[in-house]
Design a protein around this motif. Structure first.
Motif, PDB file in Angstrom:
ATOM      1  N   HIS A  55       0.837  -1.203   0.000  1.00  0.00           N
ATOM      2  CA  HIS A  55       0.000   0.000   0.000  1.00  0.00           C
ATOM      3  C   HIS A  55       0.866   1.244   0.000  1.00  0.00           C
ATOM      4  CE1 HIS A  55      -3.605  -2.361   0.632  1.00  0.00           C
ATOM      5  NE2 HIS A  55      -2.947  -3.039   1.542  1.00  0.00           N
ATOM      6  N   GLN A  56       0.371   2.253  -0.688  1.00  0.00           N
ATOM      7  CA  GLN A  56       1.063   3.534  -0.766  1.00  0.00           C
ATOM      8  C   GLN A  56       0.666   4.398   0.426  1.00  0.00           C
ATOM      9  OE1 GLN A  56       0.263   6.886  -3.856  1.00  0.00           O
ATOM     10  NE2 GLN A  56       1.663   5.465  -4.872  1.00  0.00           N
ATOM     11  N   ILE A  57       1.669   4.916   1.126  1.00  0.00           N
ATOM     12  CA  ILE A  57       1.405   5.806   2.257  1.00  0.00           C
ATOM     13  C   ILE A  57       2.291   7.044   2.082  1.00  0.00           C
ATOM     14  CG2 ILE A  57       0.522   4.109   3.893  1.00  0.00           C
ATOM     15  CD1 ILE A  57       3.299   3.827   5.065  1.00  0.00           C
TER      16      ILE A  57
ATOM     17  N   TYR B 290      -2.333  11.806   5.727  1.00  0.00           N
ATOM     18  CA  TYR B 290      -0.954  11.422   5.987  1.00  0.00           C
ATOM     19  C   TYR B 290      -0.017  12.602   6.234  1.00  0.00           C
ATOM     20  CZ  TYR B 290      -2.117   6.763   4.049  1.00  0.00           C
ATOM     21  OH  TYR B 290      -2.665   5.523   3.797  1.00  0.00           O
ATOM     22  N   ASP B 291      -0.302  13.768   5.630  1.00  0.00           N
ATOM     23  CA  ASP B 291       0.659  14.867   5.728  1.00  0.00           C
ATOM     24  C   ASP B 291       0.748  15.455   7.133  1.00  0.00           C
ATOM     25  OD1 ASP B 291      -1.959  15.776   5.280  1.00  0.00           O
ATOM     26  OD2 ASP B 291      -1.276  17.698   4.496  1.00  0.00           O
ATOM     27  N   GLY B 292      -0.150  15.062   8.029  1.00  0.00           N
ATOM     28  CA  GLY B 292      -0.073  15.531   9.413  1.00  0.00           C
ATOM     29  C   GLY B 292       0.443  14.483  10.376  1.00  0.00           C
TER      30      GLY B 292
ATOM     31  N   VAL C 222       2.200  20.225  -4.468  1.00  0.00           N
ATOM     32  CA  VAL C 222       2.848  21.472  -4.078  1.00  0.00           C
ATOM     33  C   VAL C 222       3.980  21.131  -3.115  1.00  0.00           C
ATOM     34  CG1 VAL C 222       0.786  22.861  -4.432  1.00  0.00           C
ATOM     35  CG2 VAL C 222       1.181  21.818  -2.202  1.00  0.00           C
ATOM     36  N   ALA C 223       4.849  22.109  -2.874  1.00  0.00           N
ATOM     37  CA  ALA C 223       6.101  21.814  -2.166  1.00  0.00           C
ATOM     38  C   ALA C 223       5.907  21.478  -0.696  1.00  0.00           C
ATOM     39  CB  ALA C 223       7.060  22.988  -2.313  1.00  0.00           C
ATOM     40  N   ALA C 224       4.894  22.048  -0.048  1.00  0.00           N
ATOM     41  CA  ALA C 224       4.781  21.880   1.402  1.00  0.00           C
ATOM     42  C   ALA C 224       3.326  21.860   1.824  1.00  0.00           C
ATOM     43  CB  ALA C 224       5.528  22.994   2.132  1.00  0.00           C
ATOM     44  N   SER C 225       3.108  21.326   3.015  1.00  0.00           N
ATOM     45  CA  SER C 225       1.773  21.297   3.618  1.00  0.00           C
ATOM     46  C   SER C 225       1.825  22.019   4.957  1.00  0.00           C
ATOM     47  CB  SER C 225       1.324  19.851   3.842  1.00  0.00           C
ATOM     48  OG  SER C 225       0.234  19.790   4.740  1.00  0.00           O
ATOM     49  N   PRO C 226       0.771  22.746   5.308  1.00  0.00           N
ATOM     50  CA  PRO C 226       0.750  23.372   6.633  1.00  0.00           C
ATOM     51  C   PRO C 226       0.693  22.360   7.762  1.00  0.00           C
ATOM     52  CG  PRO C 226      -1.385  23.596   5.555  1.00  0.00           C
ATOM     53  CD  PRO C 226      -0.439  23.064   4.526  1.00  0.00           C
ATOM     54  N   HIS C 227       0.456  21.086   7.412  1.00  0.00           N
ATOM     55  CA  HIS C 227       0.352  20.045   8.433  1.00  0.00           C
ATOM     56  C   HIS C 227       1.655  19.280   8.640  1.00  0.00           C
ATOM     57  CE1 HIS C 227      -4.019  20.634   8.327  1.00  0.00           C
ATOM     58  NE2 HIS C 227      -3.893  20.678   7.020  1.00  0.00           N
TER      59      HIS C 227
ATOM     60  N   GLN D 255      -8.037  15.492  15.328  1.00  0.00           N
ATOM     61  CA  GLN D 255      -7.144  15.447  16.487  1.00  0.00           C
ATOM     62  C   GLN D 255      -6.381  14.122  16.574  1.00  0.00           C
ATOM     63  OE1 GLN D 255      -6.361  17.952  18.272  1.00  0.00           O
ATOM     64  NE2 GLN D 255      -7.916  19.363  17.500  1.00  0.00           N
ATOM     65  N   THR D 256      -6.989  13.025  16.114  1.00  0.00           N
ATOM     66  CA  THR D 256      -6.330  11.721  16.245  1.00  0.00           C
ATOM     67  C   THR D 256      -5.451  11.384  15.049  1.00  0.00           C
ATOM     68  OG1 THR D 256      -8.346  10.685  15.384  1.00  0.00           O
ATOM     69  CG2 THR D 256      -8.051  10.725  17.784  1.00  0.00           C
ATOM     70  N   ILE D 257      -5.923  11.620  13.826  1.00  0.00           N
ATOM     71  CA  ILE D 257      -5.156  11.207  12.642  1.00  0.00           C
ATOM     72  C   ILE D 257      -5.019  12.336  11.620  1.00  0.00           C
ATOM     73  CG2 ILE D 257      -5.620   8.740  12.827  1.00  0.00           C
ATOM     74  CD1 ILE D 257      -7.814   9.145  10.681  1.00  0.00           C
ATOM     75  N   ARG D 258      -5.311  13.566  12.042  1.00  0.00           N
ATOM     76  CA  ARG D 258      -5.193  14.716  11.144  1.00  0.00           C
ATOM     77  C   ARG D 258      -5.991  14.536   9.854  1.00  0.00           C
ATOM     78  NH1 ARG D 258      -4.168  17.012  15.127  1.00  0.00           N
ATOM     79  NH2 ARG D 258      -2.348  18.296  15.585  1.00  0.00           N
ATOM     80  N   MET D 259      -7.137  13.875   9.950  1.00  0.00           N
ATOM     81  CA  MET D 259      -8.004  13.760   8.790  1.00  0.00           C
ATOM     82  C   MET D 259      -8.692  15.101   8.579  1.00  0.00           C
ATOM     83  SD  MET D 259     -10.687  10.732   7.874  1.00  0.00           S
ATOM     84  CE  MET D 259     -11.119  10.463   6.150  1.00  0.00           C
ATOM     85  N   LYS D 260      -8.563  15.633   7.365  1.00  0.00           N
ATOM     86  CA  LYS D 260      -8.972  17.006   7.081  1.00  0.00           C
ATOM     87  C   LYS D 260     -10.301  16.990   6.337  1.00  0.00           C
ATOM     88  CE  LYS D 260      -5.093  17.685   4.866  1.00  0.00           C
ATOM     89  NZ  LYS D 260      -4.431  16.371   5.047  1.00  0.00           N
ATOM     90  N   LEU D 261     -11.386  17.115   7.071  1.00  0.00           N
ATOM     91  CA  LEU D 261     -12.717  16.991   6.496  1.00  0.00           C
ATOM     92  C   LEU D 261     -13.332  18.333   6.123  1.00  0.00           C
ATOM     93  CD1 LEU D 261     -13.818  14.159   8.888  1.00  0.00           C
ATOM     94  CD2 LEU D 261     -13.734  13.966   6.399  1.00  0.00           C
TER      95      LEU D 261
END
Length: 818
Positions: free
Chosen positions: A156-158, A167-169, A200-205, A586-592
């Protein structure tokens, strides 16, 4: 009698084991060769996983020599015996009166045996104000399981990149835990991304730099002997330019030297990438040379994604060259390869293994879209919603896996978590004959054990049922009386009644609860708003009696009142949704949400922002009312209203299809569809336009859907030369017109040039549907119906055109008898 016997046997098969067979493992010593670093790590994994779920249990690790006296406590013994198992990664898992034995063929075999043990343990944890915390760990029945994988690639890709929905958080520790979670269900590969890709180059997370994170994740995978692959797109323009190659080489060195483990790289030919097959092989050879300086045994895989027919021919020529065979390990089948997997496999030389690269994350505009998805779900929940689809993926795996040596799946986060575990477990396959552990099919066992391991033994029944129900919720219209959503809500309530405080913070349970509540919102909105639209249309039908102004005012009032009514109806569900969304962030940085959680785009799973998008014709009707009120005369206003009311009327002996509406496409001949044609290359699929597919900047809230007819925002399409077919009963010798609303670039990707054929006779020559989107009427040639009582209509895309990927796209069809 046969049915009764089957029922009795089924009850016996699932009956609880006799009490005397239960093994109490609450106080257990894990015996392992801790001088072997990986065995020591595996022992720690086992103890840590148990204590996380049963914090008051007593589990310890001791050397493999049994220190027990004449009254031994329970134990779990870990050992390696290749002669006993005889298959790579395989294991024996057995139990007796006091001990569980995990015997692996190799290091990984021990890990997968531990994973299976964790999946079947019955773990309970009690807490309240009246009693002290209490944990129990039991093996409910004696086990004798012998198992090894059928396919050697299960990955799997992560990716640590901004595009993902979570994933970015993540921290390195979260990635390590996720690798272990996947390994519990048989995963043996994690696929990482280099710092530079199509993001893009970066994530705020981000919590660290991408290179530091992929190096840390590579080290974590190596700790447990999990293979590491790098999905490495060729992002430079001209690799034959010396300066470009120097820059690419420097980048490769920086990545390959930083990662402690790399077992292979995968170079996608497209998505992203725009090189010819000859250029891809040139890049692959150069990259392999650099890779092997640091990881001598690493493999190189390449896919022909996005290639047209000409480039596909070139690809097959290139992979057979001696220069290519020197570095290329195998080929990858992935999204936007223009043939089905079985067709692809037939053209690949037998000396190349094929690895599958399935898209497990997306619901639409994807390789494996949800079949016949109701537009209400598509508009509100979108492309990257939480999407457990176990039975669908079981069918796809059954059809595709035999053509491959395994898979490594494409993912954009953990919204597809169950799908990942299902793919890994199905590619592992069933236990060997004589095993006592599997009483269900592999799929049922996997989902039940997923629920048991991640949700807890006290929730396993309801949680596994909820996961299956969430997939069933997407079958048919959300407003249908046959919808399972109300039943799913009942299952959710039973689950929540059993949940403890600790369960509230289990992210996988939160995901299922989020989706179940969202499905209930979709259904309630659909019921209320569709009923209001029906009332509004009935009122408009009486405009000749009441007058245009009264009819429009009354219809508008009904439409607007319904929005307020449904807002009140779903308010408790919306509150629950927002609470769960916060927990998931808060638990997995899922951005809804884009404005709340800084998701990159709404299509990246941010459907908390789209729950109020219109799912009826209300925006179109209101815009029409405004225009009609400006007309100068009452007859003109009444005529315009009559056109709205009678839009779908095909007259006596005629037929109308709203092709994107599952209730109004009776003449569509959809074709095979999944699992034989899961990407709809030769079948008609329901597709959509709308806010949930669009990408909007983080700072911009999504706009409302355009005020187009609802029938134009959902439609059917094909890909790569596939035709759309419709069939009609007709009167031989009668004259007919056919009116078609072709989909244009206003709402979807530009259509390929198309022609229309009726019973083999051309209705119109090749044309390219152009804006504005509108109905177009053509005479059906008399030769098509002169001697036939059945009319087969084909929308045929022009082959080998630049837009061939988009195929045909049709929204509405009228067949009218003259």
């Amino acid at each position: 009698a046969v049915m009764l016997l089957a029922l009795v046997l089924g009850v016996l098969a699932f009956a609880p084991a006799p009490a005397h067979a239960q093994l109490d493992l609450t106080n257990t010593t894990v015996l392992a060769d801790i001088a072997n670093p990986r065995m020591a790590a595996y022992a720690d994994v086992l103890v840590g996983a148990v204590l996380k779920r049963a914090p008051t249990a007593q589990w310890t690790v001791s050397p493999a020599e049994d220190p027990r006296g004449s009254a031994p406590p329970a134990c779990v013994r870990l050992s390696i015996d290749a002669a006993a198992v005889g298959h790579a990664e395989g294991y024996h898992l057995t139990s007796d009166d006091t001990c569980v034995h995990v015997v692996g063929n190799d290091n990984r075999g021990v890990l997968y045996g531990i994973g299976r043990l964790l999946r079947i343990l019955n773990i309970t944890f009690e807490e309240s104000y009246n009693i002290n915390q209490k944990s129990t760990v039991t093996l409910v029945d004696r086990v004798k399981i012998t198992s090894w994988p059928q396919y050697h690639m299960r990955g799997h890709q992560i990716g640590y990149r901004p595009k993902t929905n979570s994933y970015d958080g993540w921290t390195a520790a979260q990635f390590e835990q996720y690798i272990l979670d996947l390994a519990v269900f048989g995963t043996n590969i994690v696929e990482l991304l280099p710092p530079r890709s199509d993001d893009v180059a970066a994530s705020p997370h981000f919590v660290t730099t991408p290179l530091q994170m992929v190096a840390a994740v590579s080290a974590a995978a190596d700790k447990y002997d999990i293979n590491v692959s790098i999905w490495y797109p060729a992002m430079y323009n001209n690799y034959k330019d010396p300066a470009t190659m120097a820059a690419a080489t420097a980048e490769w060195i920086s990545v390959f030297s930083a990662l402690p483990r790399i077992d292979g790289i995968f170079i996608p030919g497209g998505d992203p990438g725009s090189h010819t097959p000859e250029e891809d092989m040139f890049i692959g050879a150069a990259q392999a040379d650099v890779l092997h300086r640091y990881h001598p045994n690493a493999e190189v895989w390449i896919s022909p994604q996005g290639f047209n027919a000409t480039l596909m021919d070139q690809f097959h020529e290139q992979i057979q060259l001696p220069s290519t065979r020197k570095f290329l390990t195998g080929v990858v089948y992935g999204p936007w390869i223009r043939v089905t997997l079985d067709q692809f496999a037939a053209t690949v030389p037998p000396y190349y293994p094929i690895r599958n690269y399935p898209d497990l994350a997306h619901t639409l505009s994807a390789e494996l879209p949800v079949p016949d998805w109701d537009y209400t779900f598509a508009f509100l929940q979108g492309r990257e919603t939480i999407n457990p689809r176990p039975t669908y993926h079981e069918a796809v795996v059954a059809h595709q896996a035999p053509f491959t040596v395994g898979f490594s799946g494409y993912s954009e986060g953990c919204n597809d978590d169950l799908n990942k575990c299902v793919w890994s477990a199905l590619h592992w396959g069933p236990d060997q004959p004589g095993s006592t552990g599997a009483r269900r099919s592999v799929l049922d066992t996997t989902v039940h054990e997923y629920a048991n391991y991640f949700g807890g033994s006290h929730l396993a029944v309801e949680y596994s049922q909820l996961l299956f129900n969430l997939e069933a919720d997407w079958h048919g219209r959300a407003s249908s009386p046959a919808s399972t959503i109300d039943a799913t809500t009942d299952v959710l309530r039973r689950l929540e009644e059993k949940m403890t405080t600790r369960d509230l913070f289990t992210w996988r349970l939160m995901q299922a609860r989020y989706r179940a509540n969202y499905d209930a919102i979709v259904r309630q909105r659909a019921l209320t708003l569709e009923a209001a639209e029906s009332r509004a249309m009935s009122v408009l039908a009486e405009a000749g009696t009441t007058g245009a102004a009264v009819a429009m005012d009354t219809a508008e009032e009904a439409l607007r009142a319904a929005e307020g009514q449904t807002a009140a109806q779903i308010a408790p569900l919306v509150l629950q949704l927002r609470v769960i969304a916060e927990g998931l962030y808060q638990t997995i940085r899922m951005k809804l949400s884009v404005p709340i959680y800084a998701a990159e785009f709404t299509e990246r799973g941010a459907n908390l922002d789209t729950m109020n998008v219109s799912i009826t014709s209300a925006p179109f009707l209101l815009s029409q009312f405004a225009a009609i009120r400006r007309l100068p005369s009452e007859p003109q206003r009444l005529a315009a209203i009559a056109e709205i009311v009678g839009w779908s009327d095909a007259g006596t002996g005629g037929f109308y299809d709203d092709l994107g509406n599952l209730d109004r496409q009776p003449h569509l001949l959809p074709g095979e569809g999944p699992p034989l044609d899961p990407s709809y290359y030769g079948s008609a699929m329901v597709d959509f336009a709308g806010v949930s597919q669009q990408g909007y900047p983080v700072t911009t809230p999504p706009p409302a859907l355009p005020a187009l007819r609802l029938a134009w925002l959902n439609f059917v399409r094909t890909h790569y030369g596939g035709s759309i077919f419709l069939g009609y009963p007709v009167q031989p010798g009668a004259a007919y017109n056919i009116t078609v609303t072709y989909v244009t670039g206003e709402v979807a990707g530009a259509s390929a040039p198309i022609s229309l054929i009726a019973n083999g006779v051309e209705v119109h020559p090749v044309l390219t549907p152009d804006a504005p989107m509108r109905p177009r009427t053509f005479a059906v040639p008399s030769a098509a119906t002169v001697s036939s009582s059945y009319l087969r209509v084909e929308c045929r895309p022009q082959p080998l055109c630049p837009q061939e990927k988009n195929g045909c796209a049709m929204a509405e069809v009228w067949l009218t008898k003259l």
